[in-house]
Design an enzyme around this catalytic site. Sequence first.
Site, PDB file in Angstrom:
ATOM      1  N   GLU A   1       1.061  -1.120   0.026  1.00  0.00           N
ATOM      2  CA  GLU A   1      -0.019   0.068   0.034  1.00  0.00           C
ATOM      3  C   GLU A   1       0.770   1.232   0.032  1.00  0.00           C
ATOM      4  OE1 GLU A   1      -3.165   0.639  -0.490  1.00  0.00           O
ATOM      5  OE2 GLU A   1      -3.848  -1.537  -0.592  1.00  0.00           O
ATOM      6  N   GLY A   2       1.978   1.255  -0.770  1.00  0.00           N
ATOM      7  CA  GLY A   2       2.753   2.312  -0.553  1.00  0.00           C
ATOM      8  C   GLY A   2       3.878   2.248   0.197  1.00  0.00           C
TER       9      GLY A   2
END
Lengths: 590, 590
Positions: free
Chosen positions: A442-443
């Site tokens: 998620e980054g």
Amino acid sequence: MTLYKAPLDDQRFALFDVLGAEAVLTQLQAGEGHTRDLLDAVLEEAGKLSEQVLAPTNAPGDEEGCHYDKATRTVTTPKGFKEAFRQFADGGWAGLTMDEAFGGQALPSVMGIATTEMFQSGNLSWSLYPLLSEGACHALEIHGTDEQKHTYLKPIVAGRWTGTMCLTEPQAGSDLGLLKTRAEPGENGSYTITGTKIFISAGEHDLAENIIHLVLARLPDAPAGSRGISMFIVPKFTLKDGQLGERNNVYAGAIEHKMGIRGSATCVMNFDGAEGYLIGQPHKGLAAMFTMMNAARLSVGVQGLALSERALQNSLHYARERLQSRSLSGPKFPDKPADNLLVQPDVRRMLLTQRAFVEGSRMLVLYAALQTDIEARGGDEATRRKASELLAFLIPIAKGLVTELAQECTKEALQVYGGHGFIVENGVEQFVRDARIITLYEGTTGIQAADLLGRKILQLKGVGLQHFLAEIGAFCKQHAGDETLRAYLGPLGTLAKEWGELTLKLAQRTQANPEELGAAANDYLYYSGYITLAYFWARAAAATAGSSQQPSFKQAKRDTAAFYFARILPRTQMHKAAIEAGVETLPAMA
Amino acid sequence: MTLYKAPLDDQRFALFDVLGAEAVLTQLQAGEGHTRDLLDAVLEEAGKLSEQVLAPTNAPGDEEGCHYDKATRTVTTPKGFKEAFRQFADGGWAGLTMDEAFGGQALPSVMGIATTEMFQSGNLSWSLYPLLSEGACHALEIHGTDEQKHTYLKPIVAGRWTGTMCLTEPQAGSDLGLLKTRAEPGENGSYTITGTKIFISAGEHDLAENIIHLVLARLPDAPAGSRGISMFIVPKFTLKDGQLGERNNVYAGAIEHKMGIRGSATCVMNFDGAEGYLIGQPHKGLAAMFTMMNAARLSVGVQGLALSERALQNSLHYARERLQSRSLSGPKFPDKPADNLLVQPDVRRMLLTQRAFVEGSRMLVLYAALQTDIEARGGDEATRRKASELLAFLIPIAKGLVTELAQECTKEALQVYGGHGFIVENGVEQFVRDARIITLYEGTTGIQAADLLGRKILQLKGVGLQHFLAEIGAFCKQHAGDETLRAYLGPLGTLAKEWGELTLKLAQRTQANPEELGAAANDYLYYSGYITLAYFWARAAAATAGSSQQPSFKQAKRDTAAFYFARILPRTQMHKAAIEAGVETLPAMA
């Protein structure tokens, strides 16, 4: 076998004593909402499911892992996962925050986050299956047509099907603009999807009848880069007359062999001319994906909290039970062969570090979740907008900082065990391994830092930070006369001022040279995060006055707040020094 | 499969350009010693063995692990370990620093440390088998009778046998005073040893004909606690007429299932009336064990360096090869689909952090090892004594700090890979898992910190620190006119002064309340460690002037020194704040 006890007291303290969630939610629900009794009951039931059903599957699930069968291209999840998912679905948890129109319970987001924390503490690997479904639900809810919602959303909310998000490809990770998966127009408005996706959590498994993949791909006329990406629904089984029809041509080609979260099936997904349906506008897939980003990133932040909470519980228990050496100031348990580890100040330092981060992170993520509710249901446009801006600002901190702090928390938890922490059977090493993914997916932390400084501060002119600083200012003013808070309000006020000034100077520097953004972003994330937690710890100390929790609970809160301000908050200054050092200290490397 | 290239250039720079090891060793050897050519050849050969023989066994050894056969109570090591050990023994490496009288090569300790680093980078799990033998050799050399040395030392030096150190018991870890293993007088001056030891590295394996256990146990008349412990030689096979005789009654009862170093057999050892022989004086076993502590702890510090070095090499390679996103200031590789990761300042921050710690740690451990040589062979008593005091002071820093920095280095290395770092096949996650043991064994970081502050500073009145501060002062004075070093000498001088003053104040506080020692020790270790590395980085920058290394190598050194001073050294101030916060910020916990 590790312990897990749902931290209901601390959740209630954070939600109701610190954040005043009852009043906020009552206002949002305009009188027809959920009573405090109901909210308490939801927390309790989620706690029971986590303690009794999920927590016991955690270590066995890690040892067994998922199994991939090459012949059938199917995945078997560890023993107990299926039954746990059944109980989860039957309890209505899969649609806890979803609209009643689709079978959901329509509870506020903040309750979704509070319960998700417990499920993730129970078994992080397992919790990823419903988490990915939740992401797919949000996408369908926001971007789907009525027919798409009716067809795909309802069975996921009911827990009969699950969902995935298919973004990453071998050559396209942080940079989704590089993705190559193709979507060719097919029959009846459908598309033919061809390409390979990697790192697909819950891409294939045995928990549900059907899996709804949300896939990023390029249409034939798509511009290059990130502006040429569209989103498609690709079901594992296509539907015929509302029933499961043919097996679609999307299969798991393999599952990854990972450091941790070994009970989660991380799949290579091969789309070999699979049937798919456009969702949302052509070429706007990345933007559509971004509308779900806040929720997804907040949930991963909560994973850091969840792992750290369970690690803390176990290391505290170990420190209490393990007898070794004597206190520096003479025996404290003279009738025993040695004192316990808790008499050692350095062991308490490790435990208090964990506690300060766990309970501080909990206040932060619940506060952020409350902004989600206000953003969605606030009474007027200005209120909703402010909440939205605050949320956008806090998300990279809640994701970036809390997942990084989880590395430190799980590391310290293991350290408390000494050599016994390294032994698999003692369980704490799994938390360290599981935690290692959360600063990546998620980054990465680097992506969060760039989002905070580049987008939320520079592009959006720091509007979220301004709201937050105003809130800190108001809090300091409100409690200015309170002698018991003096030790917190002084440093907090000073740092809030410094934060604003440092941000302005940094903004000027990055205008002159955009590379300065990359040189400062990571330290700016930590700097901002530590001040953010200081604000919540000051609020916690203030909230003990009116709280009906036990005196020992409240004393521990005040002790942890004092610890945080004295021994953690000085970290801001090393990050400030690094921020000010500039890009010239990071010269080119070959 | 991960890369490994022996860092010969940097070892030579540290040894010869920074530390002037050639001159120091020539003086110690009084003209009859080793030439620079020989030392270079030793490094090269160790590098070859590490790169070609050990490095390829590292990941497969982790995957395969050790196997314990319950029926025979024997351990099989992973494929390739036995052959590697054979090559190691045949090359004379098992006795590299041992006396020629026992078949050793009599090379200085500093060469032992330099070569050990490479072996540990090659395969840490494998390297523990010879490392434990080395520890046993030192014990036999210092405390054994001539007959014991002749009987047991020679075959270990020859690499035909190996050794172990049997200290820990389930109830006795950091607190060896609690150990229960008994030694009853038997026939012919032997003893009968009974008890259970845990966490015994190389306790049982298939690399050697015989295993010589050095075991801590209590004689029948032993006083309680740590003053009642004696040391015994317990061979796996007893000897008859110089040949291997009967199988002794010491067996591995199990091997541990561990987070990392899975190729190392960590055994539960059951002594069921095993035959043993006293070594050293009765009841003086713990003191005897402590005489080996410096060497053992320094070697574990080197493990931190070794893992970090290999992790850095791989993450730098990955950052160079991986194409993703564009530079903040516009494309740097416009003909490629994306720029490499090295164009991102934040990626360079992660790589420079690793480099600063790796190369700084290398100078520190080699400097400490040189003190070992001076301690052993220095020309006069005062020189030997000073080296001994410096060494005693630096050991907890070299062990405590370098192993902790390895947690950060391996973590950052993995982070550079993004999600790919979490995948077992990419290899970097093994470094993180392997690294997790080194802050625990040979004394946890808490034990190192207590040793530094409690023993080396307070009990010994800071004599080692005084030598070290005098050396820093002399260095600053020597280079006072050098403009290129101005940026380093200023902060270094200021911090050296602060270090002395902080230590004095802390000494006063701990006299008033011994609990203050435990409250400050960990932060004092980090504080001291970061200043220590700053001194070596300033020396490195100074040494580039006279070095014959390539210009690019020397520029990278100066860049890394500047990075360290600007972005790492400010960490001292948060540790100073924590030290000054005192024990009242670590209140009792229940």
